[in-house]
Design an enzyme around this catalytic site. Structure first.
Site, PDB file in Angstrom:
ATOM      1  N   HIS A  39      -7.424  -5.593  -0.803  1.00  0.00           N
ATOM      2  CA  HIS A  39      -6.205  -4.783  -0.725  1.00  0.00           C
ATOM      3  C   HIS A  39      -5.142  -5.478   0.145  1.00  0.00           C
ATOM      4  O   HIS A  39      -5.410  -5.854   1.274  1.00  0.00           O
ATOM      5  CB  HIS A  39      -6.589  -3.427  -0.110  1.00  0.00           C
ATOM      6  N   SER A  82       0.826  -1.210   0.000  1.00  0.00           N
ATOM      7  CA  SER A  82       0.000   0.000   0.000  1.00  0.00           C
ATOM      8  C   SER A  82       0.865   1.267   0.000  1.00  0.00           C
ATOM      9  O   SER A  82       1.707   1.415  -0.879  1.00  0.00           O
ATOM     10  CB  SER A  82      -0.960  -0.049   1.196  1.00  0.00           C
ATOM     11  N   GLU A 106      -9.388  -3.743  -6.989  1.00  0.00           N
ATOM     12  CA  GLU A 106      -8.878  -2.659  -6.125  1.00  0.00           C
ATOM     13  C   GLU A 106      -8.919  -1.313  -6.847  1.00  0.00           C
ATOM     14  O   GLU A 106      -8.679  -1.255  -8.064  1.00  0.00           O
ATOM     15  CB  GLU A 106      -7.424  -2.940  -5.735  1.00  0.00           C
TER      16      GLU A 106
END
Lengths: 334, 323
Positions: free
Chosen positions: A272, A148, A242
């Site tokens: 995610h 991320s 996503e």
């Protein structure tokens, strides 16, 4: 087709977590993640050994598996939208990577926004890499990885290291990276509803806290727009639904432009940073693949039941540091 | 005479490099000249103040370029904005204005030739350096790899060169302008100098430089705080003067009322006196007398007001009284 566990998880996060992420404040989200630390800590495998690093230039934690002596080192930048720390969850996940790759890892607890906006966190990541070199660890034994926001930091760190003339690591892994803070990726729109976890508009508000006075187009903020020339081989994993899908896809495209090998894996309807969730069978497969990549800088195709993958082969003249077998043309090229 | 002609030719040669170019001034010194102020002093003051602005920008540039080292994250966009400003304001407006001044100096003083040549060369070099940096930083902000060490070397060379140039002008050149520049030179300078607001340090910051302007935040904050304090003290003194004027007006009104009353009483007592003495009272005289009193009191009030609103005049007035 995702596993039934993945479908259940998608439903749960869509119902419970996505609304919270849409409306929660920084404090409430930090409270939520820290409330999960206790049970997670107890669930950590007994053979995981951790040692905190408290340096002036960065804070972090060494993680290794007891009884294993490894040459490979993973420098890991955890995600959390630049504002949240999920130290225990990440310790557990990174330990799984260490087990799969037979490596040790240094998790960097980079400084978070809004207390410390950009580039504080990135400078911590750079300091951690330099620390590894000072410890005598060779760049060819280092893998830089992150998920991320941490995935974005991986790309930014590679850019900064290349620009300053420091030798780059052997390879790098980005899991659902957040690599474009200008939000120009199409998946932010077309996956807005399909994404089981991340809300679009809220994410941008959170990232404003990180940006401070920096430009969204800054190469270290949105590394997706920079030239990847000279980067080591990269592995990118992302879920097909996503909102950050395009960040990974465009990172692969940038790598291709620069003749940098990039293994792009798009996993069907995965949440995610799905490799973190041990409950998912896909996660087990993914972590095994991460382990292989750390050791070999190459991979087979993603099993077709899980999704798709593509690989841009390196060009002979631009990638002299790659193993010869990769230059000869890997069989898994799509 | 021959020497003068030679000097003129040199001046023309020197001026010809920016011939036809229009130079701009931030403050528009010609306005001061028109009002009979020290025109050359104003021109120099603008140039000095622009040097101060450029110096503060060079300090900022140095601070940012210091981040071009391992472990630090340079802000290439900010570096580009700074170089962009230096190209678009000092290179296009400040330096040509200086060149106009130097051509005037050269016209009247042949010994200035070596200075003029050096300054001309330095302006060219600085312009070349800033163009070079602009190109490099543009490609970097477009995503191309940065050669940090080389970029840092170039920035350091640029900053050092610029500082030396400014110091030389401040120390060696500007002081010589007084006594060298004549009215005709000034008129020419003023003719070719128009008003333009500095896009970064002026009253309105150009959108492009807003982030750069904010990065000066702390410094400008202090400066503007001082400015506000100055403005506030001015406003306070104005309010003070207004309120004392209001007090005076009130006391005048009171005293005038009293005077009018006294005047009435005086007139009445005169009437009474006339009546007592068996004289015929002159009633026609009464309104004129009252008006005369009234005008006298008004004049006195105006004088008081004038004294209050012009302290210097008041002081001199008091001195006169004392004298």
């Amino acid at each position: 087709m995702p596993s039934w566990q993945a479908r259940v998880m998608n439903t749960c996060t869509r119902t419970l977590m996505k609304p919270m992420m849409r409306f929660g404040s920084v404090e409430s989200m930090r409270a939520m993640t820290s409330s999960m630390d206790g049970p997670q800590e107890q669930a950590l495998a007994e053979d995981i050994r951790a040692k905190p690093v408290n340096r002036e230039d960065f804070k972090g934690e060494w993680v290794r598996i007891a009884g294993k002596r490894s040459r490979k080192t993973v420098l890991y930048f955890p995600g959390g939208a630049f504002i949240i720390r999920t130290a225990i969850q990440h310790k557990s996940f990174v330990a799984r990577i260490c087990r799969a790759a037979n490596s040790k890892a240094l998790i960097v607890h980079y400084r978070l926004a809004p207390e410390v906006p950009f580039p504080g966190g990135l400078e911590d990541c750079l300091a951690a890499y330099h620390h590894l070199l000072e410890q005598g660890i060779k760049p060819q034994d280092i893998t830089v990885a992150g998920d991320s926001a941490g995935g974005g930091l991986v790309l930014s760190t590679l850019l900064a290291l290349r620009d300053e003339g420091t030798e780059l690591p052997a390879n790098a892994i980005v899991l659902s990276p957040l690599a474009d803070l200008t939000y120009t990726g199409g998946s932010r729109e077309f996956n807005k509803k399909a994404d089981p976890m991340l809300p679009t508009h809220r994410a941008s508000q959170m990232h404003e806290l990180y940006l401070g006075e920096a430009s969204k187009k800054d190469r270290f903020v949105s590394p997706i727009f920079a030239d990847f020339d000279g980067f080591p081989p990269l592995l990118g994993m992302v879920g097909s639904t996503e909102i950050l899908l395009d960040d990974t896809v465009r990172a692969a495209a940038q790598a291709e432009k620069a003749s940098v090998p990039f293994y792009l894996e798009i996993w069907d309807e995965m949440i995610h940073v799905f490799p973190m969730f041990t409950i998912l069978p896909e996660s087990l497969v993914a972590v095994d693949r991460i382990g292989s990549f750390i050791n070999n800088s190459e991979l087979d195709k993603v099993p077709s039941e899980y999704g798709s993958s593509s690989y841009n082969p390196p060009k002979q003249d631009s990638c002299k540091w790659l193993p010869r077998r990769m230059l000869e043309g890997p069989a898994q090229t799509l | 005479m021959e020497e003068y002609n030679a000097a003129s030719n040199e001046a023309e040669d020197f001026a010809s490099f920016d011939d036809g170019a229009t130079s701009y001034s931030r403050k528009g010194p010609q306005r001061e000249a028109a009002s009979g102020g020290d025109a050359l002093g104003e021109v120099l003051e603008v140039l000095y103040s622009e040097h101060r602005y450029i110096s503060s920008l060079l300090d900022k540039l140095e601070l940012e370029s210091a981040k071009l080292r391992p472990g630090k994250i340079p802000d290439y966009h900010l570096l580009l904005d700074m170089v962009d400003y230096l190209i678009h304001y000092p290179d296009q407006y400040h330096h040509p204005r200086e060149d106009l001044l130097y051509s005037g100096m050269l016209e009247n003083n042949t010994t200035f030739k070596k200075h003029a040549e050096r300054l001309h060369r330095e302006h060219d070099t600085l312009h070349h350096y800033s163009d070079e940096l602009y190109t490099e930083l543009s490609t970097i902000t477009d995503g191309r790899p940065a050669q940090q060490a080389e970029l840092k070397r170039r920035l350091e060379r640029y900053i050092q060169g610029y500082r030396q140039h400014i110091a030389y002008e401040n120390r060696e050149v500007f002081p010589k302008a007084k006594g060298t520049i004549n009215k005709r030179n000034l008129a020419q300078l003023q003719k070719r100098t128009h008003y333009i607001d500095d896009p970064l340090f002026g009253t309105e910051v150009l959108h492009r430089y807003q982030r750069l302007s904010r990065s000066f935040g702390a410094k400008l904050g202090v400066a503007s705080a001082e400015l506000v304090a100055k403005e506030m003290s001015g406003i306070e003194s104005f309010i003070g003067r207004l309120s004392s004027a209001a007090d005076t007006a009130q006391s005048l009104r009171d005293s005038m009322g009293q005077l009018r009353k006294d005047s009435w009483e005086e007139q009445l007592s005169t009437l009474k006196e006339h009546a007592t003495l068996g004289k015929r009272p002159n009633i026609a005289f009464l309104p004129a007398a009252l008006m005369k009193n009234h005008i006298r009191h008004l004049r006195q009030g105006f004088n008081d007001m004038q004294d209050i609103l012009s302290p210097q005049q008041s002081e001199s007035g008091h001195n006169k009284v004392r004298g």
